[in-house]
Write a protein that holds these residues in place. Structure first.
Motif, mmCIF file in Angstrom:
data_model
loop_
_atom_site.group_PDB
_atom_site.id
_atom_site.type_symbol
_atom_site.label_atom_id
_atom_site.label_comp_id
_atom_site.label_asym_id
_atom_site.label_seq_id
_atom_site.Cartn_x
_atom_site.Cartn_y
_atom_site.Cartn_z
ATOM 1 N N UNK A 194 0.812 -1.212 0.000
ATOM 2 C CA UNK A 194 0.000 0.000 0.000
ATOM 3 C C UNK A 194 0.848 1.265 0.000
ATOM 4 N N UNK A 195 0.189 2.391 -0.262
ATOM 5 C CA UNK A 195 0.864 3.684 -0.145
ATOM 6 C C UNK A 195 1.195 3.987 1.314
ATOM 7 N N UNK A 196 0.365 3.513 2.239
ATOM 8 C CA UNK A 196 0.646 3.734 3.655
ATOM 9 C C UNK A 196 1.948 3.037 4.064
ATOM 10 N N UNK A 197 2.163 1.838 3.557
ATOM 11 C CA UNK A 197 3.400 1.120 3.875
ATOM 12 C C UNK A 197 4.623 1.894 3.403
ATOM 13 N N UNK A 198 4.515 2.591 2.281
ATOM 14 C CA UNK A 198 5.668 3.290 1.732
ATOM 15 C C UNK A 198 6.162 4.409 2.635
ATOM 16 N N UNK A 199 5.284 4.949 3.473
ATOM 17 C CA UNK A 199 5.750 5.943 4.446
ATOM 18 C C UNK A 199 6.785 5.328 5.372
ATOM 19 N N UNK A 200 6.549 4.089 5.802
ATOM 20 C CA UNK A 200 7.481 3.419 6.710
ATOM 21 C C UNK A 200 8.685 2.840 5.970
ATOM 22 N N UNK A 201 8.515 2.533 4.700
ATOM 23 C CA UNK A 201 9.622 1.980 3.914
ATOM 24 C C UNK A 201 10.667 3.055 3.635
ATOM 25 N N UNK A 202 10.226 4.216 3.147
ATOM 26 C CA UNK A 202 11.189 5.247 2.758
ATOM 27 C C UNK A 202 10.680 6.669 2.965
ATOM 28 N N UNK A 203 9.391 6.859 3.164
ATOM 29 C CA UNK A 203 8.839 8.205 3.278
ATOM 30 C C UNK A 203 9.409 8.996 4.432
ATOM 31 N N UNK A 204 9.418 8.392 5.616
ATOM 32 C CA UNK A 204 9.947 9.109 6.771
ATOM 33 C C UNK A 204 11.436 9.384 6.603
ATOM 34 N N UNK A 205 12.152 8.467 5.988
ATOM 35 C CA UNK A 205 13.585 8.684 5.740
ATOM 36 C C UNK A 205 13.803 9.861 4.806
ATOM 37 N N UNK A 206 12.928 10.020 3.808
ATOM 38 C CA UNK A 206 13.039 11.157 2.898
ATOM 39 C C UNK A 206 12.762 12.475 3.635
ATOM 40 N N UNK A 245 10.306 16.389 0.336
ATOM 41 C CA UNK A 245 8.895 16.051 0.346
ATOM 42 C C UNK A 245 8.725 14.603 -0.090
ATOM 43 N N UNK A 246 7.598 14.024 0.288
ATOM 44 C CA UNK A 246 7.337 12.641 -0.096
ATOM 45 C C UNK A 246 5.893 12.499 -0.545
#
Length: 449
Positions: free
Chosen positions: A201-213, A219-220
């Motif tokens: 999901x798009x929600x998972x991507x926040x934990x995969x790399x979004x917060x790191x960005x 911006x992410x």
């Protein structure tokens, strides 16, 4: 070919062939990989797929997506190969986590509430993971609503709250759900636009790399297209090969935001997204950088070539009735390895294919033959040393793109040898985001040919 022989091939008597049926985040069912390297990582389940999925949840701990002890408690409840036990383990965890999260007063303790709610959302998504063999299972939507509620409540507690948006794709007539995460910093900022793959999901991507960005002042934007969880549920649409129809409207949207530096946009595709994003980049050249993690050149053939030769011949002959009869029996057998059962079930759900033959047929359209020479943007192609799922696909993609490519193999000894370097998220983000920063800091005449 006799059905009894097929059962022998795909059942416990022969794990390696069955486990090679693709899925966005799946390793071989054997811990011994086809490159003769043994996985040095401690295994969390004797079921290789369950091991991977448990590790997948654990890997989000550095970015508010899990707590290690909680996940290990859930893991102890899971029986190898038992899809219902996987659901029960993570659903029970989510129910416990919900009591804790909802008891926190977000006005007094916003950080604690946000931490707890992000974890809760991830646990509900994990409980849903192996349920897609029955499209009418009410849990598919019920769990999804719970994860959305928790994620939305968590986003509202961020220093700069995430913003859900809907982008209309005129070329295709569908809506693209997306989430914009801004840095809150002044001026136009580099921006990472990312999509997940076959099952994420798009929600998972926040934990995969979004917060790191975000930590790096970028911006992410996370989004989903047809076949991915939100669009599959809300618009009843399966995957489409022409992912440029999804990506181009998202870039259009990003360029309209005053926070976005239009000369410093990166597109990232995670897992099956390692096909989707390079495909889009062949048609839309506005990004400064492309990341395929892990890279995929030919999705359809990577599935087909791992079937037994006789079954490949049945498929190639067009005998849908025979092909479906064999695979339906194999999938229904609980002794068939998890990766094969789940791979066909999830693929059928995500591609909206009603039979295994239809799934396999649709899958053949997902290849980059004749398109890689149209990619004019620097490309990072990630690969995983022990990727028993798409082994060799990353190197093949890099070789076809040629001089625009930075190819990087993540090694098992670094805990990064699984598909998409699952379990080594911090390390992988270091490599990916450092590369992107180096790209955008180069003189512009060095970035594009």
């Amino acid at each position: 070919m006799r059905i009894s022989r097929i059962f022998l091939i795909f059942g416990t008597a022969s794990l390696c062939v069955a486990s090679a049926v693709p899925r966005s985040s799946k390793p071989h069912s054997s811990f011994k990989r086809s490159d003769n390297a043994t996985n040095p990582m401690f295994q969390l389940s004797t079921d290789a797929d369950f091991n991977f999925e448990i590790l997948r949840v654990l890997s989000m701990a550095p970015y508010e997506g899990a707590d290690i002890g909680e996940v290990l408690v859930a893991a102890k409840e899971i029986e190898p190969g038992d899809f219902e036990s996987f659901y029960n383990g993570f659903n029970n965890l989510a129910l416990r986590a919900e009591k804790i999260a909802r008891a926190i007063d977000p006005r007094r303790h916003p950080v604690s509430a946000r931490n707890a709610l992000f974890k809760l959302s991830n646990y509900y998504r994990s409980a849903d993971f192996f349920l897609h063999g029955n499209w009418s299972d009410p849990r598919i939507n019920a769990l999804w609503e719970k994860q959305l509620s928790a994620f939305n409540d968590a986003m509202a507690l961020m220093t700069v709250p995430g913003e859900r948006i809907t982008i209309h794709a005129k070329d295709g007539g569908f809506d693209i759900p997306a989430i914009f995460f801004g840095t809150g910093l002044p001026g136009r900022r580099p921006t990472l636009i990312a999509c997940n793959g076959y099952d994420g999901s798009q929600e998972e991507m926040y934990h995969v790399i979004g917060q790191a960005a975000l930590q790096r002042g970028m911006n992410f934007i996370a989004y989903e297209g047809p076949g991915q969880p939100t669009v599959r549920r809300e618009q009843n649409l399966g995957f489409i090969p022409e992912w440029e129809k999804v990506v181009s409207p998202v870039i259009d949207y990003a360029l309209e935001r005053p926070e976005v530096d239009g000369d410093a946009i990166a597109l990232m595709g995670f897992s099956f997204g390692g096909y989707l994003v390079p495909r889009a980049a062949a048609f839309d050249h506005r990004a400064a950088a492309i990341m395929a993690v892990d890279g995929i050149y030919d999705f359809g053939q990577s599935i087909l070539k791992h079937l037994p030769e006789e079954l490949q011949q049945i498929f190639s002959s067009g005998d849908a009735e025979k092909f479906n009869a064999i695979l339906s029996k194999v999938i229904a057998d609980p002794t068939t390895v998890t990766s094969f059962r789940w791979g066909v079930q999830q693929g059928s759900w995500a591609l909206k294919a009603k039979t295994p033959f239809e799934f396999m047929t649709k899958a053949q359209a997902y290849n980059l033959t004749g398109l890689t020479d149209k990619i004019t943007t620097p490309v990072f192609v990630g690969d995983a040393q022990l990727d028993g799922f798409f082994l060799g696909q990353g190197k093949e993609l890099a070789d076809h793109i040629g001089g625009m490519t930075t190819y990087h193999q993540f090694e098992a000894i670094d805990g990064a040898g699984e598909h998409c370097a699952i379990g080594a998220t911090v390390y992988q983000n270091q490599v990916l985001l450092d590369w992107f920063e180096d790209i955008i800091h180069q003189p512009k005449n060095c970035i594009r040919p």
